[in-house]
Design a protein around this motif. Structure first.
Motif, short mmCIF file in Angstrom:
data_model
loop_
_atom_site.label_atom_id
_atom_site.label_comp_id
_atom_site.label_asym_id
_atom_site.label_seq_id
_atom_site.Cartn_x
_atom_site.Cartn_y
_atom_site.Cartn_z
N THR A 1 8.91 3.50 10.09
CA THR A 1 9.99 2.94 10.06
C THR A 1 10.58 2.16 8.87
O THR A 1 11.58 2.27 8.26
N LEU A 2 9.42 1.13 8.57
CA LEU A 2 9.64 0.26 7.48
C LEU A 2 10.30 1.25 5.99
O LEU A 2 10.91 0.92 5.40
N LEU A 3 9.38 2.36 5.78
CA LEU A 3 9.37 3.03 4.59
C LEU A 3 10.91 3.53 4.64
O LEU A 3 11.34 3.50 3.59
N ALA A 4 11.31 4.36 5.80
CA ALA A 4 12.74 4.82 5.94
C ALA A 4 13.77 3.91 5.52
O ALA A 4 14.76 4.11 4.89
N GLY B 1 0.78 -1.23 0.08
CA GLY B 1 0.09 -0.11 0.00
C GLY B 1 0.83 1.39 0.00
O GLY B 1 1.97 1.25 -0.59
N LEU B 2 0.36 2.23 0.60
CA LEU B 2 1.12 3.65 0.71
C LEU B 2 1.41 4.26 -0.51
O LEU B 2 2.86 4.63 -0.71
N GLU B 3 0.84 4.02 -1.55
CA GLU B 3 1.33 4.46 -2.92
C GLU B 3 1.61 5.81 -3.02
O GLU B 3 2.89 6.08 -3.38
N GLY B 4 1.07 6.78 -2.26
CA GLY B 4 1.52 8.18 -2.54
C GLY B 4 2.83 8.47 -1.57
O GLY B 4 3.63 9.07 -2.17
N ALA B 5 2.95 7.72 -0.28
CA ALA B 5 4.11 7.85 0.39
C ALA B 5 5.35 7.28 -0.20
O ALA B 5 6.42 7.96 -0.38
N LYS B 6 5.07 6.22 -0.97
CA LYS B 6 6.14 5.60 -1.88
C LYS B 6 6.79 6.49 -2.85
O LYS B 6 7.97 6.57 -2.98
N ILE C 1 5.28 13.76 4.57
CA ILE C 1 4.88 12.74 3.75
C ILE C 1 3.88 12.23 4.47
O ILE C 1 4.23 11.44 5.95
N TYR C 2 2.56 11.82 4.31
CA TYR C 2 1.60 11.20 5.02
C TYR C 2 1.49 9.77 5.01
O TYR C 2 1.23 9.37 4.00
N VAL C 3 1.43 9.06 6.08
CA VAL C 3 1.54 7.63 6.11
C VAL C 3 0.42 7.32 6.80
O VAL C 3 0.29 7.32 8.20
N ASP C 4 -0.84 6.79 6.12
CA ASP C 4 -2.01 6.51 6.95
C ASP C 4 -2.51 5.04 7.21
O ASP C 4 -1.75 4.46 6.61
N LEU C 5 -3.45 5.03 7.83
CA LEU C 5 -3.99 3.80 8.32
C LEU C 5 -4.43 3.26 6.74
O LEU C 5 -4.96 3.78 5.83
N PRO C 6 -4.16 1.81 6.67
CA PRO C 6 -4.51 1.22 5.29
C PRO C 6 -5.95 1.11 5.26
O PRO C 6 -6.75 0.73 6.11
N ASP C 7 -6.35 1.36 4.01
CA ASP C 7 -7.88 0.95 3.48
C ASP C 7 -7.86 -0.42 3.16
O ASP C 7 -7.14 -1.22 3.37
N ILE C 8 -9.12 -0.89 2.65
CA ILE C 8 -9.50 -2.38 2.69
C ILE C 8 -8.71 -3.03 1.81
O ILE C 8 -7.97 -3.97 1.82
#
Ligand code: ATP
Length: 270
Positions: A64-67, A21-26, A183-190
Motif C-alpha cells: 500500500t505504501l508503495l502504491a 528497501g524494496l529496490e527492485g519493486a521501486k 511486482i514482488y514485494v518481499d519480506l525485508p532482509d537484514i
C-alpha cells in the motif's frame, strides 16, 4: 461512502523516501511514475502504456505504501478500495462501486487506482470462497475486467492491486492489457530491516545513538509493518516509564512484545 480521494489539505504526500528497501519493486514502479508524468513521450512511437500492475507479497511489506508513493511521486490523485470492503460493506453493490471508482479516477486523470486485497474479489471463478453470494463476487470481478478493458491507453489511469495470494487469482485478471505486470514485494532482509528502522526512527526521540545493525539482527522475519510497530511501541514503553527519550532496552522490550503478538497470531491461524 465515496472512494477515498487524496486530500492535499489533510494528508502529507507519501514519496519514495518513505519506502525503505524494496529496490527492485521501486525500480519497477518508477517506470509507472514516468508513464503518469509523461504519457505522450511513451505513446509517441505507437506503444501502449500498461493499465495495471499487481503487487504481490506477504502482509505488511509495504504494498500500500508503495502504491501511495507512486501517486505521491507523480503528484496524481490516489483512489483506493479494499477487496474486503466488498465482502463487508458493499454487499449487493460491488459492481456499481467499481464503476463509480473508475469514473472518479477517469474524471481526475492522470490518477492511480489502488485495490488492496484484490483476492477477495479476484479469486478464480467457480470456487466458492466468498462470504457473500458467489454471483455477487463474480459480478464485481466482471465489472472490474470490463472497466479495465474499456479505458483506452490514452486515459492515463493506472490500476495497482495488491495481494498476498497471487496463486488463487482468476487468470483473466493477469491477461495482457489488465494486470499484466507482477511486482514482488518481499519480506525485508537484514540490510533492508536496518533501512526500515531508519525511516521509522525519524520521528522518535532516542536517548543514545542506536545500533541499527543490532536491531536489524534482533528482528528476523519481521515485516516493515512489524518494524514500524516496534518503533512506536518502544516510544510508548519509554513514555509510560516517564523517560525523556527512548533507550535500547525499550526497543528490546518492544521487540519481545511484537514477537509475542506474532506468535499469538500464528497460533490463531494454525
Ligand atoms: P497488507 O498486505 O497487510 O495490506 P501492505 O504490504 O500493504 O500490507 P503496508 O500497509 O504498505 O503493507 O505497510 C504498513 C506500514 O508498515 C506502512 O504504512 C509503513 O509504516 C510500514 N512499512 C511497511 N513496509 C515498509 C517499508 N518497506 N519501508 C518503510 N515502512 C514500511
Amino acid at each position: 461512502s465515496k472512494a477515498k480521494l487524496f486530500d492535499e489539505k489533510t494528508d502529507t504526500r507519501t514519496t519514495f523516501k518513505d519506502v525503505a528497501g524494496l529496490e527492485g519493486a521501486k525500480e519497477e514502479v518508477e517506470e509507472i511514475v514516468e508513464f503518469l508524468k509523461n504519457p505522450d513521450k511513451y505513446t509517441s512511437l505507437g506503444g501502449k502504456i500498461p493499465k495495471g500492475a499487481l503487487l504481490v507479497g506477504p502482509p505488511g511489506t509495504g504494498k500500500t505504501l508503495l502504491a501511495k508513493a507512486v501517486a505521491g511521486e507523480a503528484k496524481v490523485p490516489f483512489f483506493s478500495l479494499s477487496g474486503s470492503d466488498f465482502v463487508e460493506m458493499f454487499v449487493g453493490v460491488g459492481a456499481s462501486r467499481v464503476r463509480d471508482l473508475f469514473k472518479q479516477a477517469k474524471d481526475k486523470s492522470p490518477s492511480i487506482i489502488f485495490i488492496d486485497e484484490i483476492d477477495a474479489i479476484g479469486r478464480a471463478r467457480g470456487k466458492n470462497n466468498f462470504t457473500g453470494s458467489n454471483d455477487e463476487r463474480e459480478n464485481t470481478l466482471n465489472q472490474l475486467l470490463t472497466e479495465m478493458d474499456g479505458f483506452g491507453s490514452n486515459t492515463n489511469v493506472i490500476v495497482l492491486a495488491a495481494t498476498n495470494r497471487a496463486d488463487v487469482l482468476d487468470k483473466a485478471l493477469m491477461r495482457a492489457g489488465r494486470f499484466d505486470r507482477l511486482i514482488y514485494v518481499d519480506l525485508p532482509d537484514i540490510r533492508e530491516r536496518k533501512e526500515i528502522f531508519e525511516v521509522h526512527l525519524r520521528p522518535i526521540k532516542t536517548a543514545e545513538t542506536l545500533d541499527l545493525d543490532f536491531l536489524a539482527r534482533q528482528t528476523p522475519g519481521f515485516s516493515g509493518a512489524d518494524i514500524a510497530n516496534v518503533c512506536n511501541e518502544a516510544a510508548l514503553i519509554a513514555a509510560r516509564k516517564e523517560k525523556k527519550a527512548v533507550t535500547k532496552q525499550d526497543f528490546l522490550d518492544a521487540v519481545d512484545r511484537i514477537v509475542g503478538g506474532l506468535e499469538k497470531k500464528n497460533k490463531i491461524i494454525t
